[in-house]
Design a protein around this motif. Sequence first.
Motif, mmCIF file in Angstrom:
data_model
loop_
_atom_site.group_PDB
_atom_site.id
_atom_site.type_symbol
_atom_site.label_atom_id
_atom_site.label_comp_id
_atom_site.label_asym_id
_atom_site.label_seq_id
_atom_site.Cartn_x
_atom_site.Cartn_y
_atom_site.Cartn_z
ATOM 1 N N ASP A 1 0.815 -1.214 0.000
ATOM 2 C CA ASP A 1 0.000 0.000 0.000
ATOM 3 C C ASP A 1 0.854 1.272 0.000
ATOM 4 O O ASP A 1 0.379 2.330 -0.405
ATOM 5 C CB ASP A 1 -0.983 -0.004 1.167
ATOM 6 C CG ASP A 1 -2.127 -0.996 0.935
ATOM 7 O OD1 ASP A 1 -2.529 -1.178 -0.228
ATOM 8 O OD2 ASP A 1 -2.606 -1.595 1.909
ATOM 9 N N SER B 1 -1.360 3.977 -1.778
ATOM 10 C CA SER B 1 -2.791 3.748 -1.960
ATOM 11 C C SER B 1 -3.554 4.754 -1.104
ATOM 12 O O SER B 1 -3.007 5.353 -0.170
ATOM 13 C CB SER B 1 -3.158 2.323 -1.532
ATOM 14 O OG SER B 1 -3.035 2.202 -0.114
ATOM 15 N N ASP B 2 -4.845 4.922 -1.408
ATOM 16 C CA ASP B 2 -5.673 5.806 -0.592
ATOM 17 C C ASP B 2 -5.703 5.336 0.859
ATOM 18 O O ASP B 2 -5.706 6.145 1.781
ATOM 19 C CB ASP B 2 -7.103 5.858 -1.150
ATOM 20 C CG ASP B 2 -7.180 6.656 -2.453
ATOM 21 O OD1 ASP B 2 -6.213 7.382 -2.769
ATOM 22 O OD2 ASP B 2 -8.205 6.548 -3.134
ATOM 23 N N GLU B 3 -5.694 3.993 1.053
ATOM 24 C CA GLU B 3 -5.708 3.448 2.412
ATOM 25 C C GLU B 3 -4.460 3.898 3.175
ATOM 26 O O GLU B 3 -4.535 4.263 4.349
ATOM 27 C CB GLU B 3 -5.773 1.917 2.391
ATOM 28 C CG GLU B 3 -7.082 1.345 1.892
ATOM 29 C CD GLU B 3 -7.182 1.260 0.369
ATOM 30 O OE1 GLU B 3 -6.227 1.677 -0.339
ATOM 31 O OE2 GLU B 3 -8.223 0.803 -0.120
ATOM 32 N N GLU C 1 -4.309 6.223 6.456
ATOM 33 C CA GLU C 1 -3.633 5.704 7.650
ATOM 34 C C GLU C 1 -2.604 6.693 8.179
ATOM 35 O O GLU C 1 -2.446 6.873 9.378
ATOM 36 C CB GLU C 1 -2.972 4.369 7.295
ATOM 37 C CG GLU C 1 -2.205 3.698 8.422
ATOM 38 C CD GLU C 1 -3.106 2.922 9.362
ATOM 39 O OE1 GLU C 1 -2.700 2.740 10.507
ATOM 40 O OE2 GLU C 1 -4.199 2.487 8.944
#
Length: 120
Positions: free
Chosen positions: A45, A110-112, A116
């Motif tokens: 990610d 990633s957007d995640e 985070e």
Amino acid sequence: MNQPTEHLEGAPLIKPSSTDHPLYDSVVEACRSVYDPEIPVNIYDLGLIYTIDITDQNEVAIIMTLTAPGCPVAGEMPGWIAEAIEPMAGVKQVSVDISWEPPWGMEMMSDEARLELGFM
């Protein structure tokens, strides 16, 4: 100012992954089990995995980068990835190479991962 890069006209800077291979999703999940020790987000990610190339013989070749050339675990991270993938059923062998082209940037997360880390 952008520096010109030496590559074939129209050729992608990052080699495409074998997304249609039956083992691809499992290899991605294995990569997600490896974390950069300095950032609480998995390396997939974070955008550190550039290419997951899987042959018809189930040989997995990973091309990855690091957040910075001076990353303290630069020498260890390829081994961590290989150790995460090698025990998987069906995997014949794993190789992990580090590439500095293109250089990693926060836009590769990633957007995640951005969420985070509080970037969204």
